[in-house]
Scaffold this active site. Structure first.
Site, PDB file in Angstrom:
ATOM      1  N   CYS A 242       0.863  -1.492  -0.026  1.00  0.00           N
ATOM      2  CA  CYS A 242       0.117  -0.021   0.448  1.00  0.00           C
ATOM      3  C   CYS A 242       0.891   1.623  -0.165  1.00  0.00           C
ATOM      4  O   CYS A 242       1.413   1.038   1.124  1.00  0.00           O
ATOM      5  CB  CYS A 242      -0.946  -0.085   1.067  1.00  0.00           C
ATOM      6  SG  CYS A 242      -1.735   1.741   1.212  1.00  0.00           S
ATOM      7  N   LEU A 243       0.958   1.614  -0.956  1.00  0.00           N
ATOM      8  CA  LEU A 243       1.386   3.272  -1.424  1.00  0.00           C
ATOM      9  C   LEU A 243       1.090   4.072  -2.286  1.00  0.00           C
ATOM     10  O   LEU A 243       0.670   3.512  -3.514  1.00  0.00           O
ATOM     11  CB  LEU A 243       3.153   2.883  -1.476  1.00  0.00           C
ATOM     12  CG  LEU A 243       4.392   3.591  -1.653  1.00  0.00           C
ATOM     13  CD1 LEU A 243       4.365   4.204  -0.594  1.00  0.00           C
ATOM     14  CD2 LEU A 243       5.423   3.213  -2.791  1.00  0.00           C
TER      15      LEU A 243
END
Length: 222
Positions: free
Chosen positions: A153-154
């Site tokens: 998750c970026l």
């Protein structure tokens, strides 16, 4: 009642007989009609095949152009990346002729993950830079923003982002690498987790969370 001639005799006919005579076609005429239909179908199939071939050729040509654009961008971006790598990162290209596939090693020097070596696999798609690179973490890790199976998750790796922090064509590989590196420091986010269990673990017992992180490092990240 009408008449028709049969041999030398004239015989009466009714309307049904006339219809039968009109409907009759000699064998030669029937064969000619069938041949004409077959020729028409063959011509149509040939035209359709030609159109499909043209479309396939155009699609292949478009794909080749996109790859060419991507590869030209990567030559410049890889040089920029290697000149501006964080001291905790190393990049490796298994095949120097394929700049669109590379591995990143992040070795944090502070925080929960200090002392571990975390491997990431990056693949740059044909449509780059209109779409972001695809990145997966190859090292098993206990982290709120990385699952144990490697999903990440970026924000900048998101093709569409509501808050405007997602991918944009102005971003480069350098941004991606610095972003991944920051997941172990500045961008470590317990409030918007992908691994909810890890985030809840940290909220419930920070010391036990640290112990599990260190256990994972010893087992998977040396």
């Amino acid at each position: 009642m009408g008449c028709y001639f049969y041999g030398n005799q004239e015989r009466p006919t009714n309307e049904k007989s006339k219809a039968s005579i009109k409907a009759y076609s000699p064998p030669e005429e029937t064969a000619w009609k069938k041949a004409a239909v077959m020729l028409t179908l063959a011509s149509k199939l040939k035209r359709d095949d030609g159109l499909k071939g043209s479309r396939a050729s155009a699609t292949a040509s478009d794909s080749t152009r996109r790859v060419s654009v991507r590869d030209r961008l990567l030559v410049k971006e890889v040089a920029e990346l290697e000149a501006n790598l964080p001291c905790t990162c190393k990049v490796h290209f298994p095949d120097p002729n394929k700049l669109h596939c590379f591995q990143l090693t992040v070795t944090p020097d502070e925080g929960y993950y200090q002392g571990g070596k975390f491997q990431f696999e990056t693949e740059v798609p044909d449509a780059y830079n209109m779409v972001p690179p695809k990145v997966k973490c190859l090292t098993r890790i206990w982290h709120p923003n990385i699952t144990e199976t490697g999903e990440i998750c970026l924000s900048l790796l998101r093709e569409h982002s509501i808050d405007g922090t997602g991918w944009a064509p102005t971003r480069t590989l350098k941004d991606v690498v610095w972003g991944l590196n920051s997941l172990f420091t500045d961008l470590l986010n317990f409030d918007d987790p992908l691994n909810i269990e890890a985030a809840e673990h940290h909220l419930r017992d920070k010391e036990d969370f640290r112990n599990k992180v260190e256990d994972y490092i010893k087992r998977y990240a040396r």
